[in-house]
Design a protein around this motif. Structure first.
Motif, PDB file in Angstrom:
ATOM      1  N   TRP A 197      -0.192  10.696  10.000  1.00  0.00           N
ATOM      2  CA  TRP A 197       0.563   9.746   9.370  1.00  0.00           C
ATOM      3  C   TRP A 197      -0.116   8.633   8.950  1.00  0.00           C
ATOM      4  CZ3 TRP A 197       4.847  11.444   8.246  1.00  0.00           C
ATOM      5  CH2 TRP A 197       5.767  12.374   9.061  1.00  0.00           C
ATOM      6  N   GLY A 198      -0.067   8.111   7.617  1.00  0.00           N
ATOM      7  CA  GLY A 198      -0.665   7.001   6.916  1.00  0.00           C
ATOM      8  C   GLY A 198      -0.212   5.790   7.240  1.00  0.00           C
ATOM      9  N   SER A 199      -0.776   4.695   6.379  1.00  0.00           N
ATOM     10  CA  SER A 199      -0.509   3.276   6.641  1.00  0.00           C
ATOM     11  C   SER A 199       0.918   3.057   6.372  1.00  0.00           C
ATOM     12  CB  SER A 199      -1.606   2.604   5.698  1.00  0.00           C
ATOM     13  OG  SER A 199      -1.330   2.957   4.281  1.00  0.00           O
ATOM     14  N   PHE A 200       1.679   3.731   5.502  1.00  0.00           N
ATOM     15  CA  PHE A 200       2.970   3.371   5.408  1.00  0.00           C
ATOM     16  C   PHE A 200       3.875   3.417   6.831  1.00  0.00           C
ATOM     17  CE2 PHE A 200       7.363   4.483   3.866  1.00  0.00           C
ATOM     18  CZ  PHE A 200       7.554   3.454   2.846  1.00  0.00           C
ATOM     19  N   PHE A 201       3.216   4.059   7.650  1.00  0.00           N
ATOM     20  CA  PHE A 201       3.908   4.175   8.828  1.00  0.00           C
ATOM     21  C   PHE A 201       2.953   3.375  10.013  1.00  0.00           C
ATOM     22  CE2 PHE A 201       5.770   7.900   6.522  1.00  0.00           C
ATOM     23  CZ  PHE A 201       6.792   7.421   6.662  1.00  0.00           C
ATOM     24  N   ASN A 202       1.956   2.597   9.346  1.00  0.00           N
ATOM     25  CA  ASN A 202       1.029   2.123  10.459  1.00  0.00           C
ATOM     26  C   ASN A 202       0.333   2.911  11.106  1.00  0.00           C
ATOM     27  OD1 ASN A 202      -0.151  -0.519  11.302  1.00  0.00           O
ATOM     28  ND2 ASN A 202       1.110  -0.582  13.315  1.00  0.00           N
ATOM     29  N   ASN A 203       0.010   4.164  10.468  1.00  0.00           N
ATOM     30  CA  ASN A 203      -0.805   5.129  11.105  1.00  0.00           C
ATOM     31  C   ASN A 203      -0.305   5.635  12.336  1.00  0.00           C
ATOM     32  OD1 ASN A 203      -2.791   4.927   8.927  1.00  0.00           O
ATOM     33  ND2 ASN A 203      -3.906   3.325  10.134  1.00  0.00           N
ATOM     34  N   SER A 204       1.019   5.545  12.450  1.00  0.00           N
ATOM     35  CA  SER A 204       1.894   6.069  13.841  1.00  0.00           C
ATOM     36  C   SER A 204       2.750   7.024  13.042  1.00  0.00           C
ATOM     37  CB  SER A 204       2.321   5.127  14.567  1.00  0.00           C
ATOM     38  OG  SER A 204       3.175   4.408  13.936  1.00  0.00           O
ATOM     39  N   SER A 205       3.880   7.705  13.911  1.00  0.00           N
ATOM     40  CA  SER A 205       4.809   8.430  13.227  1.00  0.00           C
ATOM     41  C   SER A 205       6.114   7.421  12.923  1.00  0.00           C
ATOM     42  CB  SER A 205       5.409   9.201  14.519  1.00  0.00           C
ATOM     43  OG  SER A 205       6.167   8.316  15.336  1.00  0.00           O
ATOM     44  N   PRO A 206       6.824   8.219  11.998  1.00  0.00           N
ATOM     45  CA  PRO A 206       8.066   7.295  11.589  1.00  0.00           C
ATOM     46  C   PRO A 206       8.696   6.811  12.505  1.00  0.00           C
ATOM     47  CG  PRO A 206       7.678   9.581  10.158  1.00  0.00           C
ATOM     48  CD  PRO A 206       6.744   9.428  11.253  1.00  0.00           C
TER      49      PRO A 206
END
Length: 275
Positions: A205-214
């Motif tokens: 998961w990328g930076s849109f989800f702060n590198n965590s899951s949604p």
């Protein structure tokens, strides 16, 4: 937060060896599937001819994916103090791919293979083919937020990122960083070949989800006791239907951008000095 894919010199791209592969179909987060298949390949191979004989200075990378099914999902039951979860029976996230990686280097070449690195093939990537729609599709992974929203501050983001530690280190011993498989080294009269069957996480998961899951990201913004405000200066979520609708639309927008599309991933072979 755009990644710079033009830092390598032109020579590095030619002698370093490039392999392009794609075919990633992105579906709904939570119970969707990516199918990654070999789509196109391009490798650099240089043969230098000297007057007194033939010198093999090949530096080549080939990739054959054998298990390229990636599942974007979560197994997270929504608690009463959370805004998002997944349906019962959702599969676990599986960002792993499996493939055979082969590196071949001419014995007269002045360098040794070092790493196989991965990056997204955005349309501004050096060597991108303008008429290949997969490059433009890959650009949809980048998100620009021009003004503060219910979920994001102003900035540039990516839905997905190449997983940390995904690089494959070409070695004569067991693969590093948890990659499965052992590199097999075969020395020939004019070239040496390294081969490995590796299983590893290619995406995360990328930076849109702060590198965590949604689920982790949105639930971290959620405060069930907060009062909905029309104008906000920092992202925050409440139990108001407008916030629930916003998160639902944001997740569906990601699905619509990728569903049935193909994106590009580039594998680049780098080199190191001979000891």
């Amino acid at each position: 937060m755009r990644k710079d894919f033009k830092s390598k010199s032109k020579k590095k791209w030619i002698t370093g060896g490039i392999l392009l592969f794609g075919g990633i179909a992105l579906l709904t987060t939570g119970f969707a599937t990516w199918v990654v298949g070999v789509n196109r390949s391009k490798v650099g191979s240089d043969i230098d001819i000297e007057q007194q004989g033939t010198v093999n200075e090949m530096f080549k990378l080939t990739v054959k994916l054998s298990d390229a099914k990636v599942v974007i999902s979560e197994q997270h039951t929504k608690a009463s103090n959370e805004i998002i979860g997944t349906k019962e029976g959702s599969p676990a996230t599986d960002f792993q791919v499996k493939g055979v990686f082969t590196v071949e280097v001419g014995n007269e070449y002045g360098k040794l293979p070092d790493k196989v690195n991965f990056s997204f093939g955005y349309s501004d990537t050096e060597g991108a083919v303008a008429e290949d729609p997969a490059y433009a599709n890959t650009d949809k992974n980048k998100v620009n937020v021009a003004a503060v929203t219910r979920t994001h501050a102003v900035g540039n983001y990516e839905y997905l990122r190449i997983a940390e530690g995904s690089s494959l280190t070409v070695t004569d011993v067991e693969g590093e960083k948890g990659h499965e498989g052992v590199w097999t080294k075969t020395e020939g009269t004019s070239s040496t070949k390294w081969t490995v069957e590796a299983t590893f996480n290619l995406f995360d998961w990328g930076s849109f989800f702060n590198n965590s899951s949604p689920c982790t990201y949105y639930n971290g913004l959620y405060n069930p006791d907060a009062t909905y405000e029309e104008t906000i200066t920092v992202p925050k979520l409440t139990d108001d239907n407008r916030d629930i609708d916003f998160v639902t639309k944001e997740m569906n927008d990601m699905k619509d951008l990728f569903n049935g599309k193909k994106i590009k991933v580039i594998a680049t072979l780098t080199e190191k000095d001979k000891q």
